[in-house]
Design a protein around this motif. Structure first.
Motif, PDB file in Angstrom:
ATOM      1  N   PRO A 470      -6.324   0.389  -6.130  1.00 16.49           N
ATOM      2  CA  PRO A 470      -5.690   1.236  -5.105  1.00 16.49           C
ATOM      3  C   PRO A 470      -4.569   0.492  -4.390  1.00 16.49           C
ATOM      4  N   ASP A 471      -3.447   1.210  -4.158  1.00 16.37           N
ATOM      5  CA  ASP A 471      -2.325   0.602  -3.456  1.00 16.37           C
ATOM      6  C   ASP A 471      -2.709   0.272  -2.020  1.00 16.37           C
ATOM      7  N   CYS A 472      -2.302  -0.892  -1.580  1.00 13.08           N
ATOM      8  CA  CYS A 472      -2.561  -1.304  -0.190  1.00 13.08           C
ATOM      9  C   CYS A 472      -1.322  -2.028   0.316  1.00 13.08           C
ATOM     10  N   GLU A 473      -0.228  -1.277   0.447  1.00 12.65           N
ATOM     11  CA  GLU A 473       1.062  -1.872   0.767  1.00 12.65           C
ATOM     12  C   GLU A 473       1.047  -2.609   2.093  1.00 12.65           C
ATOM     13  N   ASP A 474       0.201  -2.160   3.043  1.00 11.02           N
ATOM     14  CA  ASP A 474       0.178  -2.809   4.344  1.00 11.02           C
ATOM     15  C   ASP A 474      -0.519  -4.168   4.293  1.00 11.02           C
ATOM     16  N   GLN A 475      -1.317  -4.416   3.240  1.00  7.81           N
ATOM     17  CA  GLN A 475      -2.056  -5.666   3.137  1.00  7.81           C
ATOM     18  C   GLN A 475      -1.541  -6.564   2.022  1.00  7.81           C
ATOM     19  N   ALA A 476      -0.614  -6.079   1.203  1.00  8.89           N
ATOM     20  CA  ALA A 476      -0.137  -6.836   0.054  1.00  8.89           C
ATOM     21  C   ALA A 476       1.314  -7.251   0.258  1.00  8.89           C
ATOM     22  N   LEU A 477       1.764  -8.161  -0.604  1.00  4.46           N
ATOM     23  CA  LEU A 477       3.113  -8.707  -0.507  1.00  4.46           C
ATOM     24  C   LEU A 477       4.019  -8.070  -1.544  1.00  4.46           C
ATOM     25  N   CYS A 478       5.210  -7.731  -1.124  1.00  2.01           N
ATOM     26  CA  CYS A 478       6.251  -7.258  -2.041  1.00  2.01           C
ATOM     27  C   CYS A 478       7.552  -7.928  -1.623  1.00  2.01           C
ATOM     28  N   GLY A 479       8.005  -8.855  -2.448  1.00  2.00           N
ATOM     29  CA  GLY A 479       9.205  -9.615  -2.126  1.00  2.00           C
ATOM     30  C   GLY A 479       9.118 -11.001  -2.710  1.00  2.00           C
ATOM     31  N   THR A 480       9.446 -12.013  -1.922  1.00  2.00           N
ATOM     32  CA  THR A 480       9.436 -13.396  -2.393  1.00  2.00           C
ATOM     33  C   THR A 480       8.363 -14.188  -1.653  1.00  2.00           C
ATOM     34  N   LEU A 481       7.471 -14.796  -2.418  1.00  2.00           N
ATOM     35  CA  LEU A 481       6.484 -15.714  -1.867  1.00  2.00           C
ATOM     36  C   LEU A 481       6.953 -17.126  -2.205  1.00  2.00           C
TER      37      LEU A 481
END
Length: 826
Positions: A470-481
């Motif tokens: 399940p998508d959890c955009e508020d808890q996951a990272l999208c970008g550069t780590l």
């Protein structure tokens, strides 16, 4: 027979007195979950029969269904609250019993306490988290009394049933726990008083209910059955187009499969018992890539207490029964494991993998766009994109893994499995090695029966695909780590090791990174920074690998420790956050920073390593994210490890062929070059370092400083000369300056052994002067600064000699200092 009647029947069979149904409190008899006609559940052993997934909801009016759904969820919340109260009551005497175990008159021994309460604290934490998050989701809808206001909850149920493995340990231990309770109830008066009067708060009025210890121990068994019923009931009242429907259907499949597996396992344990009394149990299972004659296939691997079983999954989609076909098995007794380093993919396969990643990225973007446009409803278009995404991800899961694990049996049979991550590979190796150390006795398995039981025994339902999470955009990272690996501490003796990083989420890009090999160091320092493009990342896995010599020019890599960090975007947003990761005996110090931004499509061309030799040192340092290039640090470390007492080190050159081999390897594969250093003649290593500086397009000290240096050497006052020389050094580009300082400190350590190696500071300055300091080029037709050609070499040597003699030579920086928080997380 409903759940209450079964519980009564079970307790009566165990010779436990139970009040008549009419004497029970009314709310004890209420069952908020409907049981379908024809589906029978018995508590010992637990049994699911055949729960079919409903194809259509019971009502076609969405508003009515949503209202009923809210009622069911409210009942679930109430039931969870009661169950948590029962678990708390069960755990109440644990601390006191544990304390008395160390006295002269224990109620229970320490081992008995561990057995009686085995996995109960873990069950409490699992349901406490589920209850808290579900209550937070339901409160707004309950206040407005509208099912349409209810936010999605399917992800909570899917997350909860994905952790049902906690129950497996409790169920396997249940008989032993009950046996201890019964014996101690009969023989120990203090325990009998406790066990027959356990009080639990019930309901919102905090009324007390009395339980026996054994009745409370039965509650988790009942809960396994009730969880499946809950999901069955909830799914009936969830519209097909609701975004929770697919998640609840998957959760029901996992729950019912787990329940069937518990029942099947209890039957198998009674049927297959080794002569030593050990029972064949399923310890671990998962999907791996099976390599056979060069071809790759996804297989389900099952690890039992005495063997490995590889099977092919057939069916198993939602609403359909899964079955398995036998492929091979290997007894654990005498099984040898060999971790092979990453396989080199062919150019054609690399291109296909890159193309598939690009397609998956585009589908992921389409899924996001469609999801925003559909306002939370599940459409056919979304379903089609989702299925395509899963198909491509499954293809990548089959063809992109590069971590092979060879399995060699004493009977001559061997198989190779390939895994997607080193972390998963180490989990399998560790689990197998642990069982091998238990003096296994193998009973030849009934392969047909064992393979048939896989569908019910399995704990892993499908290959791990990110598109199923399940998508959890508020808890996951999208970008550069960004990850900066600093150092390690805690080693008991010098070792050669490196650190590996793995990030989860969608694999559009290479989400793996690895530091250089630190050669024979007690306190390794890497100071390397990596930038990982991530989407839906929630976890960073960290491993440290030790490399040991197992023969001439041969090394063996072994994973020595692993750990993971849950990625919290708010903790490291645009600012470095320090972490200390404890693994086995060592601690790895690193920093993390997260920069959110839209991702660019992945390149269809695989990234090739850029050359190292004959390119500007600033360009190389920028590519590597350091201030001192890896080749300089690796070569100097190796010379200090085994060349400080070598006569003529840096003066006597190694074989030209060896030096060229190292040069070529550094240009094409940095990791392989780091390993080759150890088996090369140390003079070839020193020769490669000299060649690197000699082939730099621009020397470390820029040409336009040559005349200034020559003039500074002529200053008669030593203090003024020192100040001028230091000013010139400070004016050099930052990478040049730090690399020169790093080299100078290394050469001074070499000169400390001059009585043995015959390399004084003057000798070293003579060797490196022409490479580090160069006169300006004379261009035909142009008037350049006047330089006495006869004095060029003298100036080059004297400049390096002067810096080598400086007492307060500044310490170099190997990486850019990070702006980090003061606090460190461990």
């Amino acid at each position: 027979m409903d759940v209450f009647e079964e519980a009564v029947d079970y307790l009566q069979r165990c010779s436990i007195a139970v009040a008549a149904e009419s004497e029970m409190e009314p709310d004890l008899l209420e069952d908020v979950f409907e049981v379908e006609t024809g589906v029978c559940f018995s508590p010992s052993p637990l049994h699911t029969g055949s729960i079919e997934f409903p194809d259509t909801p019971t009502s076609c009016i969405p508003e009515v269904m949503l209202e009923r759904r809210l009622v069911v969820l409210t009942s679930i919340l109430t039931s969870e609250e009661l169950y948590l109260s029962e678990l708390e009551t069960l755990l109440t005497p644990m601390k006191a019993l544990r304390a008395s175990a160390s006295t002269s008159q224990p109620v229970l021994s320490t081992q008995q306490v561990q057995t009686v309460f085995f996995q109960v604290p873990e069950l409490r934490e699992l349901h406490k988290e589920f209850y808290t998050t579900l209550r937070a989701r339901l409160e707004p809808a309950q206040e407005h009394q509208g099912g349409a206001q209810l936010p999605p909850v399917g992800d909570l149920f899917l997350r909860m049933v994905s952790q049902l493995g906690v129950y497996r340990g409790f169920i396997d231990n249940y008989e032993s726990a009950v046996e201890i309770v019964r014996k101690c109830t009969q023989s120990e008066e203090r325990f009998r008083t406790l066990a027959e009067s356990m009080m639990s708060c019930k309901g919102s009025d905090n009324s007390k209910t009395t339980y026996t210890f054994e009745a409370l121990l039965y509650k988790p068994l009942d809960r396994v059955t009730k969880t499946t019923l809950v999901l069955h009931d909830l799914l009936k009242h969830t519209p097909l187009d609701h975004q929770d429907h697919a998640l609840l259907q998957e959760a029901l499949r996992i729950s019912s499969s787990f329940l069937s597996g518990v029942n099947e396992e209890s039957q198998c344990k009674r049927a297959v018992t080794l002569s030593t009394g050990m029972r064949r149990q399923l310890i671990r299972d998962g999907f791996v890539v099976d390599m056979c004659e060069g071809s790759r296939s996804i297989r389900h691997l099952f690890l039992y207490t005495d063997l490995l079983l590889c099977a092919k999954l057939k069916g198993g989609s939602a609403g359909k029964h899964a079955n398995y076909r036998f492929r091979w098995y290997l007894p654990l007794a005498g099984l040898r494991l060999h971790w092979v380093l990453e396989q080199e993919q062919s150019a054609d396969l690399q291109f296909r993998v890159s193309t598939m990643r690009g397609k998956m990225f585009q589908l992921r973007q389409e899924l996001k766009e469609q999801g925003r446009g559909s306002k939370g409803t599940w459409s056919r278009t979304l379903d089609r994109i989702h299925r395509k995404l899963q198909q491509i991800e499954l293809w990548l899961l089959t063809h992109s893994p590069v971590h092979p694990l060879e399995l060699h049996s004493p009977n001559g049979k061997s198989h190779t499995i390939v895994l997607s991550s080193m972390y998963e590979l180490e989990e399998w190796r560790e689990a197998i090695d642990k069982l091998k150390g238990e003096n296994l006795e193998t009973v030849p398995p009934d392969l047909l029966t064992l393979t048939s039981s896989c569908a019910k025994l399995r704990m892993t339902q499908h290959p791990h695909l990110q598109s199923l999470v399940p998508d959890c955009e508020d808890q996951a990272l999208c970008g550069t780590l960004s990850v900066s690996v600093h150092s390690a501490s805690g080693l008991q003796q010098p070792a050669s090791l490196y650190v590996c990083l793995e990030v989860d989420g969608y694999k559009f890009y290479d989400n793996r990174a690895q530091t250089r090999l630190s050669l024979s160091s007690l306190t390794p320092h890497w100071h390397e920074e990596f930038s990982l493009q991530v989407d839906e990342a929630q976890c960073l896995r960290v491993l440290y690998v030790m490399q040991t010599e197992c023969g001439k020019c041969s090394q063996e890599d072994k994973i020595q420790g692993r750990s993971s960090i849950q990625l919290d975007p708010s903790m490291m947003l645009k600012k470095w956050k320090k972490y200390i990761v404890s693994m086995s005996q060592i601690e790895v110090h690193l920093s993390l920073k997260y920069s959110p931004h839209p991702l660019e499509p992945p390149s269809s061309v695989p990234v090739q390593q850029q050359p190292i030799f004959n390119i500007p040192i600033g360009v190389l340092a920028q590519q590597e994210g350091v201030l001192v290039p890896h080749i300089v640090r690796a070569c100097t470390e190796d010379v200090e490890r085994r060349g400080l007492e070598e006569v003529g080190i840096y003066r006597i050159s190694g074989a030209a062929s060896d030096i060229q081999t190292l040069r070529s390897t550094f240009d094409t594969n940095l990791r392989e070059a780091m390993s080759r250093l150890r088996c090369m003649d140390v003079n070839a290593v020193s020769g490669a370092l000299k060649l690197y500086f000699r082939e730099l397009p621009e020397a470390l000290i820029p040409r336009d400083q040559f005349q200034s240096l020559a003039d500074a050497l002529a200053i008669p006052d030593m203090s003024s000369r020192l100040q001028t020389m230091c000013t010139i050094l400070q004016s050099c580009p930052v990478v040049n300056r730090n690399t020169l300082l790093y080299l100078l400190h290394h050469l001074r350590r070499v000169a400390e052994k001059q009585e043995v190696n015959k390399m004084s500071l003057m000798n070293l300055a003579t060797v490196f002067g022409p490479s580090l300091v160069r006169p300006p080029e004379v261009v035909l037709g142009q008037c350049g600064p006047h330089v006495d050609i006869s004095q060029e070499v003298v100036v080059q040597v004297q400049v390096v000699y002067f810096y080598l003699q400086c007492v307060n030579l500044p310490a170099p920086l190997t990486s850019v200092p990070l702006d980090t928080d003061e606090e460190e997380d461990t």
